[in-house]
Design an enzyme around this catalytic site. Structure first.
Site: not given
Ligand SMILES: *Cc1c(COP(=O)(O)O)cnc(C)c1O
Length: 380
Positions: A47, A184, A261
Site C-alpha cells: 500500500k 504494528h 512489513e
Molecule cells: C500500512 C501498513 C504497513 C506499512 O507500514 P509502514 O509504516 O509504511 O512501514 C504494514 N503493515 C500493515 C498491517 C499496514 O497496515
C-alpha cells in the site's frame, strides 16, 4: 542516486508533474533492512506504493509482500506465477501475508485456494475465515502502543492483550490454525521503545498461549513503522535494529520465524516529485507560488499521511518564506505555508521534493480534472 542535475533533465524531458522512482535506492533500502535485521524477512507493504515496477524490483531483491486487498495480492501473484508450479504453494506463504485484519467475503473466497497467511483480530473475523477461507493460516494482530508515531494505527486494528489468547483458542476451536502473532507500532515510529514494548507483549502472549495449551505458534510478525530519514531528528535505522535484535534474541527462540512489513522504509527515499511553477502572486505581502502538483496528487500524503514535504528550486536566488499551493481550486490544496524558496522563480521554473516515495502517488486522485503525475523509473 539521482542527482539534482538528473532530476532537472528528467523534468524537462518528460514534463511535469513528474514522479521519479530510483530503483537503486529501493535495492539499497532492502539491503540495509536485511543487513541490520538478518533474522527478519521483509514483507514490503504494497500500500505504501503499489507501482508494479517497484514490487518487481523488491521481489527480485528477495523481498516478500504484505497485501491488504485482492488487487494488491494479484500484483504480487503475477510475479509468483512465473515460478515453477510445484514451488508456488510454498511461495505463497513465503512471499505474501494478507495483513488486513478485516477482509471482505469475496476476497476470502478467492484467497482460500491459495491457502494464504491472513491476519485477524476479532471473533466475527474467525467466523468469516471459517466460512470462506478455512484453508488459511492465521496470525493474530495485537494492539500495541503507537506513542509518538506519525500515523497511529492501533485505534483501528488489533486485539487487546487481555483477549488475545481467548481469540487464539477460539480460532483453534473453530478448526483454524493460528500460526503466530502480528502487530504494528504506528507508521513512521521514531519512538523506538514502541518496538521494544510490542515485542515484549508478543512474547508474553506466546507464553500465556502455551500455558493454556496452545503450542502451534511459530511466527512473529513485527509489522511496519520503520521510519524514513525525513530529517536529521530521525535516529539511524541501525540503532532501531540493535534494539529489535536484542529483544528478539532474548525472547524468541531461533525456530520462531520473524517477519516484518516495512512500507515507508523501503520506498520513501526512492521517490522524488518534480513540479513546475504555474502561477505567482503576493497575498498580504507574502509570496505565493502555485505549482502543477498538490495534495490531491503526489502530495496527498500531506492530508492522508500527516507528512510534511519540503520543496527545493533548481534555480538560485535570494530566498524568503513562501506559501506553495497546488493547482486545484480548493483552499485545502496547500503544500506548505512556509517554504524557503528563491523569490525569482518564474512561471515554467521547476521545483522538486525528495523522500516522497511512500503514501504519495498511492493516494493520488483525479480531482478537478488534474491527472496524477507521470511516473518515470530510473536505474531499473
Ligand atoms: C500500512 C501498513 C504497513 C506499512 O507500514 P509502514 O509504516 O509504511 O512501514 C504494514 N503493515 C500493515 C498491517 C499496514 O497496515
Amino acid at each position: 542516486m539521482d542527482t539534482v542535475k538528473t532530476l532537472r533533465k528528467l523534468g524537462e524531458k518528460h514534463g511535469t508533474p513528474l514522479f521519479v522512482v530510483d530503483h537503486n535506492v529501493l535495492r539499497k533500502n532492502y539491503a540495509t533492512f536485511k543487513k541490520y535485521l538478518p533474522r527478519v524477512q521483509a514483507y514490503y507493504a504494497v500500500k505504501a506504493n503499489p507501482d508494479p515496477a517497484i514490487v518487481k524490483t523488491l521481489f527480485d531483491a528477495g523481498s516478500s509482500f504484505d497485501v491488504a486487498s485482492m488487487p494488491e495480492f494479484n500484483i504480487v501473484y503475477d510475479l509468483i506465477k512465473r515460478m515453477p508450479a510445484r514451488q508456488r504453494q510454498d511461495w505463497i506463504w513465503d512471499k505474501i501475508i494478507y495483513a488486513n485484519p478485516i477482509k471482505v467475503n469475496d476476497a476470502l473466497r478467492e484467497l482460500d485456494q491459495y491457502k494464504a497467511l491472513v491476519t485477524y483480530d476479532n471473533h466475527e473475523e474467525i467466523r468469516k475465515i471459517k466460512k470462506y477461507a478455512p484453508n488459511s493460516g492465521l496470525a493474530l494482530r495485537l494492539s500495541v502502543p503507537n506513542t509518538g508515531a506519525m500515523c497511529e494505527l492501533s485505534s483501528k486494528c488489533g486485539a487487546a492483550s487481555g483477549e488475545a489468547v481467548d481469540l487464539i483458542l477460539a480460532a483453534d476451536k473453530a478448526g483454524l490454525v493460528v500460526e503466530g502473532l502480528s502487530f504494528h507500532v504506528g507508521s513512521q515510529t521514531t519512538n523506538f521503545e514502541n518496538f521494544v514494548q510490542a515485542i515484549n507483549l508478543a512474547a508474553s502472549i506466546f507464553e500465556e498461549a502455551k500455558g493454556r495449551g496452545y503450542t502451534k505458534m511459530n511466527l512473529l510478525d513485527i509489522g511496519g513503522g520503520f521510519p524514513a530519514p525525513y530529517d536529521e531528528t530521525v535516529k539511524p535505522f541501525s540503532e532501531l535494529a540493535r534494539k529489535i535484535n536484542a529483544e528478539l534474541n532474548r525472547l524468541f527462540p531461533k525456530d520462531i520465524q520473524v517477519l516484518a512489513e516495512p512500507g515507508r522504509f523501503m520506498v520513501a527515499t526512492a521517490g522524488t516529485a518534480v513540479s513546475q511553477v504555474i502561477g505567482k502572486a503576493r497575498r498580504n505581502g507574502k509570496l505565493c507560488y502555485y505549482i502543477d502538483d498538490g495534495v490531491y496528487n503526489t502530495f496527498s500524503g500531506i492530508i492522508f499521511d500527516h507528512c510534511q514535504y519540503h520543496l527545493k528550486a533548481f534555480k538560485k536566488g535570494p530566498k524568503e518564506i513562501c506559501t506553495v499551493f497546488g493547482p486545484t481550486c480548493d483552499a485545502l490544496d496547500v503544500i506548505s505555508m512556509s517554504e524557503e524558496l528563491p523569490t525569482n522563480l518564474e512561471r515554467g521554473d521547476l521545483v522538486y521534493s525528495r523522500n516522497i516515495g511512500a503514501y504519495s502517488v498511492a493516494s493520488a486522485t483525479h480531482f478537478n480534472g488534474f491527472e496524477p503525475a507521470k511516473i518515470v523509473h530510473i536505474n531499473r
